[in-house]
Design an enzyme around this catalytic site. Structure first.
Site, PDB file in Angstrom:
ATOM      1  N   GLY A 249       0.914  -1.378   0.071  1.00 41.48           N
ATOM      2  CA  GLY A 249      -0.019   0.064   0.167  1.00 41.48           C
ATOM      3  C   GLY A 249       0.695   1.281  -0.136  1.00 41.48           C
ATOM      4  O   GLY A 249       0.242   2.423  -0.094  1.00 41.48           O
ATOM      5  N   GLU A 288       4.443  -6.492   1.486  1.00 41.52           N
ATOM      6  CA  GLU A 288       3.672  -6.758   0.370  1.00 41.52           C
ATOM      7  C   GLU A 288       3.647  -5.527  -0.433  1.00 41.52           C
ATOM      8  O   GLU A 288       2.604  -5.064  -1.126  1.00 41.52           O
ATOM      9  CB  GLU A 288       2.391  -7.370   0.600  1.00 41.52           C
ATOM     10  CG  GLU A 288       2.103  -8.365   1.474  1.00 41.52           C
ATOM     11  CD  GLU A 288       0.833  -8.740   1.632  1.00 41.52           C
ATOM     12  OE1 GLU A 288      -0.088  -8.074   1.148  1.00 41.52           O
ATOM     13  OE2 GLU A 288       0.537  -9.836   2.439  1.00 41.52           O
ATOM     14  N   GLY A 290       3.476  -3.530  -3.922  1.00 46.71           N
ATOM     15  CA  GLY A 290       3.422  -3.601  -5.434  1.00 46.71           C
ATOM     16  C   GLY A 290       3.973  -2.572  -6.206  1.00 46.71           C
ATOM     17  O   GLY A 290       4.916  -2.141  -6.636  1.00 46.71           O
ATOM     18  N   ARG A 291       2.871  -1.294  -6.197  1.00 42.38           N
ATOM     19  CA  ARG A 291       3.000  -0.067  -6.847  1.00 42.38           C
ATOM     20  C   ARG A 291       4.422   0.450  -6.494  1.00 42.38           C
ATOM     21  O   ARG A 291       5.151   0.955  -7.559  1.00 42.38           O
ATOM     22  CB  ARG A 291       1.805   0.636  -6.593  1.00 42.38           C
ATOM     23  CG  ARG A 291       1.775   2.089  -7.008  1.00 42.38           C
ATOM     24  CD  ARG A 291       1.035   2.905  -6.264  1.00 42.38           C
ATOM     25  NE  ARG A 291      -0.262   2.593  -5.901  1.00 42.38           N
ATOM     26  CZ  ARG A 291      -1.371   2.641  -6.667  1.00 42.38           C
ATOM     27  NH1 ARG A 291      -1.432   3.046  -7.684  1.00 42.38           N
ATOM     28  NH2 ARG A 291      -2.570   2.077  -5.871  1.00 42.38           N
ATOM     29  N   ARG A 327      -6.304   3.040 -15.441  1.00 47.64           N
ATOM     30  CA  ARG A 327      -6.311   3.726 -14.352  1.00 47.64           C
ATOM     31  C   ARG A 327      -7.026   5.352 -14.217  1.00 47.64           C
ATOM     32  O   ARG A 327      -7.841   5.695 -13.362  1.00 47.64           O
ATOM     33  CB  ARG A 327      -5.004   3.986 -13.690  1.00 47.64           C
ATOM     34  CG  ARG A 327      -4.331   2.382 -13.338  1.00 47.64           C
ATOM     35  CD  ARG A 327      -3.009   2.684 -12.660  1.00 47.64           C
ATOM     36  NE  ARG A 327      -3.142   3.130 -11.104  1.00 47.64           N
ATOM     37  CZ  ARG A 327      -3.298   4.395 -10.636  1.00 47.64           C
ATOM     38  NH1 ARG A 327      -2.671   5.362 -11.332  1.00 47.64           N
ATOM     39  NH2 ARG A 327      -3.732   4.413  -9.418  1.00 47.64           N
ATOM     40  N   TYR A 331     -10.149   5.448 -11.885  1.00 44.57           N
ATOM     41  CA  TYR A 331      -9.903   6.100 -10.477  1.00 44.57           C
ATOM     42  C   TYR A 331      -9.528   7.719 -10.574  1.00 44.57           C
ATOM     43  O   TYR A 331      -9.173   8.217  -9.903  1.00 44.57           O
ATOM     44  CB  TYR A 331      -8.658   5.543  -9.748  1.00 44.57           C
ATOM     45  CG  TYR A 331      -8.380   3.996  -9.780  1.00 44.57           C
ATOM     46  CD1 TYR A 331      -9.336   3.321  -8.857  1.00 44.57           C
ATOM     47  CD2 TYR A 331      -7.578   3.533 -10.577  1.00 44.57           C
ATOM     48  CE1 TYR A 331      -9.277   1.903  -8.866  1.00 44.57           C
ATOM     49  CE2 TYR A 331      -7.315   1.976 -10.494  1.00 44.57           C
ATOM     50  CZ  TYR A 331      -8.278   0.994  -9.741  1.00 44.57           C
ATOM     51  OH  TYR A 331      -7.886  -0.037  -9.628  1.00 44.57           O
ATOM     52  N   CYS A 358     -14.763   2.831 -27.488  1.00 43.83           N
ATOM     53  CA  CYS A 358     -16.062   3.312 -27.958  1.00 43.83           C
ATOM     54  C   CYS A 358     -16.515   3.835 -26.770  1.00 43.83           C
ATOM     55  O   CYS A 358     -17.403   3.017 -26.287  1.00 43.83           O
ATOM     56  CB  CYS A 358     -16.687   2.625 -28.913  1.00 43.83           C
ATOM     57  SG  CYS A 358     -15.809   2.391 -30.387  1.00 43.83           S
ATOM     58  N   GLU A 359     -15.921   4.633 -25.843  1.00 42.67           N
ATOM     59  CA  GLU A 359     -16.492   4.929 -24.489  1.00 42.67           C
ATOM     60  C   GLU A 359     -16.037   6.393 -24.130  1.00 42.67           C
ATOM     61  O   GLU A 359     -14.832   6.802 -24.447  1.00 42.67           O
ATOM     62  CB  GLU A 359     -15.607   4.113 -23.211  1.00 42.67           C
ATOM     63  CG  GLU A 359     -16.009   2.521 -23.302  1.00 42.67           C
ATOM     64  CD  GLU A 359     -17.179   2.161 -22.495  1.00 42.67           C
ATOM     65  OE1 GLU A 359     -17.569   2.827 -21.907  1.00 42.67           O
ATOM     66  OE2 GLU A 359     -17.439   0.903 -22.381  1.00 42.67           O
ATOM     67  N   TYR A 387      -0.386  -1.941 -12.057  1.00 45.28           N
ATOM     68  CA  TYR A 387      -1.682  -1.639 -12.502  1.00 45.28           C
ATOM     69  C   TYR A 387      -1.928  -1.169 -13.750  1.00 45.28           C
ATOM     70  O   TYR A 387      -2.920  -0.589 -14.125  1.00 45.28           O
ATOM     71  CB  TYR A 387      -2.329  -1.132 -11.680  1.00 45.28           C
ATOM     72  CG  TYR A 387      -2.230  -1.818 -10.114  1.00 45.28           C
ATOM     73  CD1 TYR A 387      -2.575  -2.891  -9.838  1.00 45.28           C
ATOM     74  CD2 TYR A 387      -1.236  -0.923  -9.164  1.00 45.28           C
ATOM     75  CE1 TYR A 387      -2.326  -3.369  -8.493  1.00 45.28           C
ATOM     76  CE2 TYR A 387      -1.009  -1.413  -7.823  1.00 45.28           C
ATOM     77  CZ  TYR A 387      -1.479  -2.770  -7.642  1.00 45.28           C
ATOM     78  OH  TYR A 387      -1.126  -3.166  -6.414  1.00 45.28           O
TER      79      TYR A 387
HETATM   80  N1  LLP Z   1      -1.275  -6.961  -0.598  1.00 44.22           N
HETATM   81  C1  LLP Z   1      -2.553  -6.904  -0.665  1.00 44.22           C
HETATM   82  C2  LLP Z   1      -3.374  -7.868   0.004  1.00 44.22           C
HETATM   83  C3  LLP Z   1      -3.311  -6.178  -1.580  1.00 44.22           C
HETATM   84  O1  LLP Z   1      -4.507  -6.360  -1.790  1.00 44.22           O
HETATM   85  C4  LLP Z   1      -2.484  -5.305  -2.454  1.00 44.22           C
HETATM   86  C5  LLP Z   1      -3.214  -4.298  -3.477  1.00 44.22           C
HETATM   87  C6  LLP Z   1      -1.077  -5.188  -2.145  1.00 44.22           C
HETATM   88  C7  LLP Z   1      -0.584  -5.996  -1.308  1.00 44.22           C
HETATM   89  C8  LLP Z   1      -0.356  -4.097  -3.036  1.00 44.22           C
HETATM   90  O2  LLP Z   1      -0.633  -2.913  -2.853  1.00 44.22           O
HETATM   91  P1  LLP Z   1       0.268  -1.873  -3.501  1.00 44.22           P
HETATM   92  O3  LLP Z   1       1.660  -1.758  -2.788  1.00 44.22           O
HETATM   93  O4  LLP Z   1       0.498  -2.146  -4.593  1.00 44.22           O
HETATM   94  O5  LLP Z   1      -0.538  -0.652  -3.076  1.00 44.22           O
HETATM   95  N2  LLP Z   1      -5.700  -1.225  -9.134  1.00 44.22           N
HETATM   96  C9  LLP Z   1      -5.273  -0.198  -8.129  1.00 44.22           C
HETATM   97  C10 LLP Z   1      -4.518  -0.584  -6.948  1.00 44.22           C
HETATM   98  C11 LLP Z   1      -5.505  -1.970  -6.366  1.00 44.22           C
HETATM   99  C12 LLP Z   1      -4.613  -2.556  -5.435  1.00 44.22           C
HETATM  100  C13 LLP Z   1      -5.258  -3.853  -4.866  1.00 44.22           C
HETATM  101  N3  LLP Z   1      -4.538  -4.569  -3.794  1.00 44.22           N
HETATM  102  C14 LLP Z   1      -4.706   1.056  -8.773  1.00 44.22           C
HETATM  103  O6  LLP Z   1      -4.279   0.994 -10.087  1.00 44.22           O
HETATM  104  O7  LLP Z   1      -4.450   1.723  -8.047  1.00 44.22           O
END
Ligand code: LLP
Length: 429
Positions: A249, A288, A290-291, A327, A331, A358-359, A387
């Site tokens: 997150g 964890e 990701g982004r 995105r 969002y 087409c949106e 993402y």
């Molecule tokens: N762990 C869990 C259980 C999660 O559900 C997520 C993301 C992460 C880790 C990784 O989160 P991050 O570090 O990437 O923030 N599609 C959306 C983001 C959806 C996130 C879903 N869960 C976007 O493009 O902003």
């Protein structure tokens, strides 16, 4: 235009008169070779971000479990696996990807998600993953049944819902009791007791994830504190809890005009989490992200097809659409968009940058001021490494983009462009 230091984005101009590159690699050359739309990622940048975690959490035993959903390209999973990363997965498909990238990483996999199916659980049990993040009592029951059937022990953490508000977009906030995620923290002790009574279930951790694109360290600290309180209680109850999974997150800054210091960001995050962990002993922290690891390492390259005027509005129509990067549509997310060629002068235009889908929701930016662009020009949509491709679809029967991973002077195609015959491959006439 893009004046950030290397540490924020790998896409830079050598000087104001040069074209945008990814490190030493020409983006124009990549687009010519592989076509557009094209995702380009910097491996060095991803590794740089990954190492920031190692540095900031150096005093705390930890495993960084990259959230595969952010970008699940095998080439990226392999890169991170070789660096010792673990993985956070949310489906059997993601587990298969990790195993494909590096079989030996199975022991560093945590499995999150509210809707795990029996076949997915079986695959994870057989693969010997590190931890199941159990999100409901029903899932615990199914896991108890499957693990005794396969005679495989399952280490579990309950994903608790700490009822902590993470200020972010409502679609990506997960830590409030109104959200579908996790088990109410007040109920957790009872559920752990029940879990401990199952022969093949081993309560080994507590996990939490409060949302995504979170800018301040404070909610992470608050959520971790609640989890630490629970771990102390569970240990008193006789459960040998060894893992604290603090989720992902950590947010990035999508606006190039706003200051962003990735190194400081991770340090503040680590300080908040470690402060909450306090004197708790013998704990392995699981993270964890990701982004934070992949978003700014990636750009989506698109070609301008047309410039069109409707009344007062100007539209820059590109060959990339919302199916390639959703995105902004989903969002209202901001992504910087920059012409790849060296700026030709100071003329600017204000336009909606849109795709061919087409949106009316198919846009990358609205009323955005850009240096003058013309049909045929290449633009880079920045911070698209997370993402982007992982949320891409075939809407409007559009094949998904190719992906290139740049490392040093080398640029490797890690996914070829889909063809329409790929799209028909699963259909019957
Ligand atoms: N762990 C869990 C259980 C999660 O559900 C997520 C993301 C992460 C880790 C990784 O989160 P991050 O570090 O990437 O923030 N599609 C959306 C983001 C959806 C996130 C879903 N869960 C976007 O493009 O902003």
């Amino acid at each position: 235009m893009v004046s950030d230091s290397f540490s924020v984005r790998p896409f830079q101009r050598a000087d104001a008169k040069s074209a945008l590159t990814c490190g030493d690699v020409s983006l124009e050359a990549l687009a010519k070779k592989h076509g557009t739309p094209l995702y380009v990622y910097s491996a060095d940048h991803i590794l740089g971000r990954f190492r920031l975690f190692g540095k900031s959490f150096a005093n705390q035993r930890h495993v960084v479990c990259y959230a595969v959903k952010a970008n699940s390209a095998l080439g990226i999973l392999k890169l991170l696996a070789a660096e010792g990363a673990g993985f956070d997965i949310v489906s059997g498909g993601e587990l298969e990807r990790v195993l494909m990238a590096d079989k030996s990483a199975a022991g560093r996999v945590v499995f999150s998600g509210v809707g795990k199916t029996a076949p997915e659980i079986d695959l994870a049990l057989r693969s010997g993953i590190l931890l199941f993040n159990v999100e409901s009592e029903g899932e615990l029951e199914l896991l108890a049944e499957r693990s005794s059937k396969l005679r495989k022990r399952a280490r579990i953490a309950l994903r608790v819902n700490p009822d902590v508000f993470a200020e972010t977009h409502p679609y990506i906030s997960t830590g409030l009791s109104e959200h579908k995620f996790g088990i109410a923290i007040q109920r957790a002790r009872t559920v752990y007791k029940h879990a401990a009574a199952q022969k093949f279930i081993e309560p080994a951790g507590v996990s939490v994830h409060i949302g995504s694109q979170i800018q301040s360290a404070e909610p992470f600290g608050a959520a971790t504190s609640r989890v630490v309180g629970l771990i102390r209680q569970l240990r008193k109850d006789g459960l040998p809890i060894q893992y604290l999974d603090a989720g992902g997150g950590l947010g990035i800054e999508y606006h190039a005009s706003k200051p962003f210091h990735p190194e400081k960001k991770v340090e503040q995050y680590a300080a908040a989490v470690e402060k909450s962990i306090g004197q708790l002993e013998d704990i392995t922290l699981l993270l964890e992200p990701g982004r934070f690891l992949v978003a700014q390492a990636g750009a989506l390259l698109a070609r301008v097809l047309y410039i069109k005027k409707n009344g007062k509005k100007t539209f820059v129509i590109t060959d990339a659409g919302m199916n390639d990067l959703i995105r902004p549509s989903l969002y209202q997310a901001h992504h910087e968009i920059v012409p790849v060629a060296a700026p030709k002068g100071s003329r600017k235009l204000t336009a909606d940058i849109v795709g061919p889908v087409c949106e009316s929701g198919d846009f990358f930016a609205r009323d955005r001021e850009l240096p003058m662009v013309a049909p045929g020009d290449l633009v880079a949509i920045l911070d698209a490494g997370a993402y982007g491709q992982s949320l891409a679809s075939n809407y409007n029967t559009r094949p998904r983009p190719a992906e290139v991973l740049v490392q040093g002077k080398k640029a490797n195609l890690i996914r070829r462009r889909e063809t329409t015959s790929d799209l028909f491959a699963t259909e019957m006439l």
